[in-house]
Design a protein around this motif. Structure first.
Motif, PDB file in Angstrom:
ATOM      1  N   MET A  99      44.255  89.434  25.594  1.00  0.00           N
ATOM      2  CA  MET A  99      45.325  88.489  25.242  1.00  0.00           C
ATOM      3  C   MET A  99      45.390  87.286  26.178  1.00  0.00           C
ATOM      4  SD  MET A  99      48.524  90.775  23.846  1.00  0.00           S
ATOM      5  CE  MET A  99      49.133  91.058  25.460  1.00  0.00           C
ATOM      6  N   GLN A 100      44.753  87.360  27.314  1.00  0.00           N
ATOM      7  CA  GLN A 100      44.840  86.255  28.269  1.00  0.00           C
ATOM      8  C   GLN A 100      44.077  85.040  27.759  1.00  0.00           C
ATOM      9  OE1 GLN A 100      43.861  87.392  32.249  1.00  0.00           O
ATOM     10  NE2 GLN A 100      45.277  89.113  32.233  1.00  0.00           N
ATOM     11  N   ARG A 101      44.562  83.881  28.153  1.00  0.00           N
ATOM     12  CA  ARG A 101      43.954  82.621  27.735  1.00  0.00           C
ATOM     13  C   ARG A 101      42.646  82.427  28.486  1.00  0.00           C
ATOM     14  NH1 ARG A 101      43.927  77.124  29.111  1.00  0.00           N
ATOM     15  NH2 ARG A 101      45.015  77.494  31.064  1.00  0.00           N
ATOM     16  N   SER A 102      41.642  81.987  27.743  1.00  0.00           N
ATOM     17  CA  SER A 102      40.345  81.737  28.349  1.00  0.00           C
ATOM     18  C   SER A 102      40.394  80.436  29.128  1.00  0.00           C
ATOM     19  CB  SER A 102      39.269  81.663  27.271  1.00  0.00           C
ATOM     20  OG  SER A 102      38.042  81.298  27.836  1.00  0.00           O
ATOM     21  N   GLU A 103      39.809  80.427  30.297  1.00  0.00           N
ATOM     22  CA  GLU A 103      39.786  79.228  31.131  1.00  0.00           C
ATOM     23  C   GLU A 103      38.564  78.380  30.832  1.00  0.00           C
ATOM     24  OE1 GLU A 103      42.147  78.190  33.226  1.00  0.00           O
ATOM     25  OE2 GLU A 103      43.360  79.927  32.679  1.00  0.00           O
ATOM     26  N   GLY A 104      37.675  78.845  29.993  1.00  0.00           N
ATOM     27  CA  GLY A 104      36.461  78.094  29.684  1.00  0.00           C
ATOM     28  C   GLY A 104      35.423  78.296  30.765  1.00  0.00           C
ATOM     29  N   ALA A 113      47.744  79.098  37.977  1.00  0.00           N
ATOM     30  CA  ALA A 113      49.006  79.689  38.404  1.00  0.00           C
ATOM     31  C   ALA A 113      49.102  81.108  37.848  1.00  0.00           C
ATOM     32  CB  ALA A 113      50.166  78.857  37.888  1.00  0.00           C
ATOM     33  N   ALA A 114      49.704  81.999  38.628  1.00  0.00           N
ATOM     34  CA  ALA A 114      49.840  83.391  38.209  1.00  0.00           C
ATOM     35  C   ALA A 114      50.878  83.480  37.094  1.00  0.00           C
ATOM     36  CB  ALA A 114      50.252  84.257  39.387  1.00  0.00           C
ATOM     37  N   THR A 115      50.453  83.987  35.960  1.00  0.00           N
ATOM     38  CA  THR A 115      51.360  84.146  34.840  1.00  0.00           C
ATOM     39  C   THR A 115      51.895  85.571  34.819  1.00  0.00           C
ATOM     40  OG1 THR A 115      49.577  84.793  33.368  1.00  0.00           O
ATOM     41  CG2 THR A 115      50.076  82.440  33.493  1.00  0.00           C
ATOM     42  N   ALA A 116      52.886  85.795  33.976  1.00  0.00           N
ATOM     43  CA  ALA A 116      53.450  87.143  33.854  1.00  0.00           C
ATOM     44  C   ALA A 116      52.412  88.105  33.288  1.00  0.00           C
ATOM     45  CB  ALA A 116      54.682  87.109  32.969  1.00  0.00           C
ATOM     46  N   LEU A 117      51.595  87.607  32.342  1.00  0.00           N
ATOM     47  CA  LEU A 117      50.561  88.466  31.777  1.00  0.00           C
ATOM     48  C   LEU A 117      49.491  88.801  32.819  1.00  0.00           C
ATOM     49  CD1 LEU A 117      49.595  89.925  29.279  1.00  0.00           C
ATOM     50  CD2 LEU A 117      48.400  87.852  28.595  1.00  0.00           C
ATOM     51  N   GLY A 118      49.182  87.853  33.693  1.00  0.00           N
ATOM     52  CA  GLY A 118      48.216  88.115  34.762  1.00  0.00           C
ATOM     53  C   GLY A 118      48.725  89.159  35.743  1.00  0.00           C
ATOM     54  N   LYS A 119      50.022  89.069  36.080  1.00  0.00           N
ATOM     55  CA  LYS A 119      50.610  90.054  36.986  1.00  0.00           C
ATOM     56  C   LYS A 119      50.662  91.435  36.324  1.00  0.00           C
ATOM     57  CE  LYS A 119      53.406  86.739  39.526  1.00  0.00           C
ATOM     58  NZ  LYS A 119      54.760  86.292  39.870  1.00  0.00           N
ATOM     59  N   PHE A 120      50.961  91.439  35.022  1.00  0.00           N
ATOM     60  CA  PHE A 120      50.993  92.704  34.278  1.00  0.00           C
ATOM     61  C   PHE A 120      49.604  93.335  34.230  1.00  0.00           C
ATOM     62  CE2 PHE A 120      50.996  95.027  30.155  1.00  0.00           C
ATOM     63  CZ  PHE A 120      51.917  96.004  30.495  1.00  0.00           C
ATOM     64  N   THR A 121      48.576  92.501  34.094  1.00  0.00           N
ATOM     65  CA  THR A 121      47.201  93.001  34.074  1.00  0.00           C
ATOM     66  C   THR A 121      46.848  93.642  35.414  1.00  0.00           C
ATOM     67  OG1 THR A 121      46.609  91.266  32.515  1.00  0.00           O
ATOM     68  CG2 THR A 121      44.802  92.358  33.649  1.00  0.00           C
ATOM     69  N   TRP A 122      47.246  93.010  36.508  1.00  0.00           N
ATOM     70  CA  TRP A 122      47.002  93.588  37.831  1.00  0.00           C
ATOM     71  C   TRP A 122      47.734  94.920  37.990  1.00  0.00           C
ATOM     72  CZ3 TRP A 122      43.496  92.976  41.341  1.00  0.00           C
ATOM     73  CH2 TRP A 122      42.798  91.772  41.407  1.00  0.00           C
ATOM     74  N   LEU A 123      48.956  95.001  37.476  1.00  0.00           N
ATOM     75  CA  LEU A 123      49.727  96.236  37.558  1.00  0.00           C
ATOM     76  C   LEU A 123      49.035  97.358  36.773  1.00  0.00           C
ATOM     77  CD1 LEU A 123      52.446  97.500  38.512  1.00  0.00           C
ATOM     78  CD2 LEU A 123      53.357  96.869  36.276  1.00  0.00           C
ATOM     79  N   LEU A 124      48.536  97.022  35.580  1.00  0.00           N
ATOM     80  CA  LEU A 124      47.806  98.010  34.791  1.00  0.00           C
ATOM     81  C   LEU A 124      46.521  98.445  35.491  1.00  0.00           C
ATOM     82  CD1 LEU A 124      48.161  96.591  31.166  1.00  0.00           C
ATOM     83  CD2 LEU A 124      49.281  98.612  32.113  1.00  0.00           C
ATOM     84  N   ALA A 125      45.830  97.497  36.107  1.00  0.00           N
ATOM     85  CA  ALA A 125      44.584  97.820  36.807  1.00  0.00           C
ATOM     86  C   ALA A 125      44.839  98.752  37.988  1.00  0.00           C
ATOM     87  CB  ALA A 125      43.896  96.541  37.271  1.00  0.00           C
ATOM     88  N   ILE A 126      45.901  98.494  38.732  1.00  0.00           N
ATOM     89  CA  ILE A 126      46.238  99.366  39.867  1.00  0.00           C
ATOM     90  C   ILE A 126      46.596 100.767  39.377  1.00  0.00           C
ATOM     91  CG2 ILE A 126      47.945  99.730  41.702  1.00  0.00           C
ATOM     92  CD1 ILE A 126      47.943  96.640  42.054  1.00  0.00           C
ATOM     93  N   GLY A 127      47.367 100.848  38.292  1.00  0.00           N
ATOM     94  CA  GLY A 127      47.705 102.151  37.719  1.00  0.00           C
ATOM     95  C   GLY A 127      46.476 102.887  37.218  1.00  0.00           C
ATOM     96  N   PHE A 128      45.536 102.148  36.599  1.00  0.00           N
ATOM     97  CA  PHE A 128      44.297 102.747  36.109  1.00  0.00           C
ATOM     98  C   PHE A 128      43.480 103.327  37.261  1.00  0.00           C
ATOM     99  CE2 PHE A 128      39.828 102.451  34.846  1.00  0.00           C
ATOM    100  CZ  PHE A 128      39.845 103.143  33.651  1.00  0.00           C
ATOM    101  N   ILE A 129      43.383 102.603  38.360  1.00  0.00           N
ATOM    102  CA  ILE A 129      42.634 103.088  39.522  1.00  0.00           C
ATOM    103  C   ILE A 129      43.315 104.311  40.123  1.00  0.00           C
ATOM    104  CG2 ILE A 129      41.927 102.492  41.874  1.00  0.00           C
ATOM    105  CD1 ILE A 129      41.462  99.627  40.820  1.00  0.00           C
TER     106      ILE A 129
END
Length: 118
Positions: free
Chosen positions: A22-27, A45-61
């Motif tokens: 779902m994240q926007r591509s930076e090209g 800039a850190a978006t809410a979706l980017g922070k949520f992705t990091w949270l999911l990644a930490i939980g996955f690890i």
């Protein structure tokens, strides 16, 4: 307990896939391109979706490490090969197959292995 952690792990994995898609591509691949004044200023800039992705990644690890620890504790000290019975069964029907002379090398009476003559 292992099943609960495994279900949480699978939910986190699917959510992480969805969040990344779902994240926007930076090209440009690997953060290359995108304009701006070099690598230091091209950070988005850190978006809410980017922070949520990091949270999911930490939980996955964390669930990955937890499943590894639980699996190591539940592992037995014996090998799967230890349970295999390699001896033939004893009894009336237990006989060795007769292979005959098919596996023996030829004796002096038989034809030579390499034909003579050209």
């Amino acid at each position: 307990m292992e099943n609960v952690v495994l279900i949480i792990h699978l939910i986190l994995a699917l959510s992480l896939i969805g969040a990344v898609l779902m994240q926007r591509s930076e090209g440009g691949g690997l953060g290359l391109g995108g304009g701006g004044g070099g690598p230091a200023s091209s950070r988005a800039a850190a978006t809410a979706l980017g922070k949520f992705t990091w949270l999911l990644a930490i939980g996955f690890i964390c669930t990955s490490v937890s499943l590894t620890i639980i699996g190591a504790q539940n592992a037995s000290s014996t090998s799967v090969v230890d349970g295999i019975d390699l001896l033939p069964p004893e009894g009336e029907g237990a006989t060795t197959p007769d292979l005959g002379d098919s596996l023996l090398p030829p004796s002096g009476d038989d034809e030579p292995l390499i034909p003579s003559g050209n």
